[in-house]
Design a protein around this motif. Structure first.
Motif, PDB file in Angstrom:
ATOM      1  N   VAL A   8       0.852  -1.188   0.000  1.00 34.64           N
ATOM      2  CA  VAL A   8       0.000   0.000   0.000  1.00 34.64           C
ATOM      3  C   VAL A   8       0.886   1.236   0.000  1.00 34.64           C
ATOM      4  N   ARG A   9       0.627   2.149  -0.937  1.00 40.63           N
ATOM      5  CA  ARG A   9       1.372   3.420  -0.966  1.00 40.63           C
ATOM      6  C   ARG A   9       0.600   4.442  -0.152  1.00 40.63           C
ATOM      7  N   TRP A  10       1.297   5.038   0.838  1.00 40.57           N
ATOM      8  CA  TRP A  10       0.676   6.067   1.673  1.00 40.57           C
ATOM      9  C   TRP A  10       0.422   7.285   0.795  1.00 40.57           C
ATOM     10  N   PRO A  11      -0.726   7.929   0.912  1.00 40.98           N
ATOM     11  CA  PRO A  11      -1.035   9.069   0.050  1.00 40.98           C
ATOM     12  C   PRO A  11      -0.080  10.251   0.280  1.00 40.98           C
ATOM     13  N   GLY A  12       0.060  11.042  -0.744  1.00 40.06           N
ATOM     14  CA  GLY A  12       0.873  12.248  -0.647  1.00 40.06           C
ATOM     15  C   GLY A  12       2.157  12.124  -1.443  1.00 40.06           C
ATOM     16  N   ALA A  13       2.761  13.268  -1.698  1.00 45.60           N
ATOM     17  CA  ALA A  13       4.013  13.305  -2.452  1.00 45.60           C
ATOM     18  C   ALA A  13       5.090  12.537  -1.697  1.00 45.60           C
ATOM     19  N   GLY A  14       5.788  11.677  -2.391  1.00 42.42           N
ATOM     20  CA  GLY A  14       6.859  10.902  -1.773  1.00 42.42           C
ATOM     21  C   GLY A  14       6.359   9.902  -0.748  1.00 42.42           C
ATOM     22  N   GLY A  15       5.088   9.486  -0.872  1.00 49.26           N
ATOM     23  CA  GLY A  15       4.498   8.565   0.096  1.00 49.26           C
ATOM     24  C   GLY A  15       5.242   7.250   0.188  1.00 49.26           C
ATOM     25  N   TRP A  16       5.395   6.768   1.401  1.00 44.90           N
ATOM     26  CA  TRP A  16       6.071   5.503   1.639  1.00 44.90           C
ATOM     27  C   TRP A  16       5.190   4.349   1.187  1.00 44.90           C
ATOM     28  N   VAL A  17       5.833   3.200   0.970  1.00 43.92           N
ATOM     29  CA  VAL A  17       5.106   1.979   0.634  1.00 43.92           C
ATOM     30  C   VAL A  17       5.208   1.042   1.830  1.00 43.92           C
ATOM     31  N   PHE A  18       4.066   0.485   2.226  1.00 45.97           N
ATOM     32  CA  PHE A  18       3.991  -0.371   3.409  1.00 45.97           C
ATOM     33  C   PHE A  18       3.403  -1.733   3.065  1.00 45.97           C
ATOM     34  N   ALA A  19       3.800  -2.716   3.859  1.00 41.58           N
ATOM     35  CA  ALA A  19       3.143  -4.019   3.876  1.00 41.58           C
ATOM     36  C   ALA A  19       2.364  -4.074   5.186  1.00 41.58           C
ATOM     37  N   PRO A  20       1.035  -4.130   5.129  1.00 44.74           N
ATOM     38  CA  PRO A  20       0.259  -4.264   6.358  1.00 44.74           C
ATOM     39  C   PRO A  20       0.591  -5.594   7.040  1.00 44.74           C
ATOM     40  N   PRO A  62       7.295  -0.596   6.742  1.00 38.70           N
ATOM     41  CA  PRO A  62       7.747   0.189   5.593  1.00 38.70           C
ATOM     42  C   PRO A  62       8.686  -0.661   4.733  1.00 38.70           C
ATOM     43  N   VAL A  63       8.450  -0.659   3.424  1.00 40.70           N
ATOM     44  CA  VAL A  63       9.257  -1.476   2.516  1.00 40.70           C
ATOM     45  C   VAL A  63       9.947  -0.548   1.525  1.00 40.70           C
ATOM     46  N   PRO A  64      11.262  -0.318   1.704  1.00 41.77           N
ATOM     47  CA  PRO A  64      11.973   0.620   0.833  1.00 41.77           C
ATOM     48  C   PRO A  64      12.119   0.088  -0.597  1.00 41.77           C
ATOM     49  N   ALA A  65      12.348   1.009  -1.525  1.00 39.71           N
ATOM     50  CA  ALA A  65      12.464   0.672  -2.943  1.00 39.71           C
ATOM     51  C   ALA A  65      13.544  -0.377  -3.190  1.00 39.71           C
ATOM     52  N   ARG A  66      14.665  -0.291  -2.458  1.00 45.91           N
ATOM     53  CA  ARG A  66      15.758  -1.255  -2.684  1.00 45.91           C
ATOM     54  C   ARG A  66      15.336  -2.682  -2.346  1.00 45.91           C
ATOM     55  N   ILE A  67      14.371  -2.839  -1.494  1.00 39.47           N
ATOM     56  CA  ILE A  67      13.845  -4.153  -1.140  1.00 39.47           C
ATOM     57  C   ILE A  67      12.726  -4.552  -2.106  1.00 39.47           C
ATOM     58  N   ARG A  68      11.879  -3.595  -2.489  1.00 39.84           N
ATOM     59  CA  ARG A  68      10.733  -3.883  -3.369  1.00 39.84           C
ATOM     60  C   ARG A  68      11.157  -4.261  -4.776  1.00 39.84           C
TER      61      ARG A  68
END
Length: 88
Positions: A8-20, A62-68
């Motif tokens: 899930v991408r958190w809303p907003g500019a530069g929103g983080w991506v999370f795994a619930p 939180p799942v950073p781009a380098r992991i995703r």
């Protein structure tokens, strides 16, 4: 024990991506600032991080781009989280 999660991408500019994190895989209690240090594995990639508890969304990893590696909002990943007692 691993589980599947939809990113899930958190809303907003530069929103983080999370795994619930489902309740049955979440820490028993939140630490300072609602965070708990964990060792996380997503699709075979492991790193030290924290999960935190959001009042509305529950526990989030939180799942950073380098992991995703190209995965994003709506993609399903396999996740494992273990509380890291050395960092509590």
């Amino acid at each position: 024990m691993p589980f599947d999660a939809t990113l899930v991408r958190w809303p907003g500019a530069g929103g983080w991506v999370f795994a619930p994190v489902p309740a049955e895989h979440a820490p028993e209690a939140a630490g300072p600032f609602g965070r708990v240090p964990v060792t996380a594995t997503v699709d075979g990639r492991t790193w030290a991080t924290s999960v935190w508890r959001d009042r509305a969304a529950g526990w989030l990893l939180p799942v950073p781009a380098r992991i995703r590696r190209g995965r994003d909002d709506g993609d399903v990943v396999t996740v494992d989280v273990e509380v890291d007692p050395a960092r509590l």
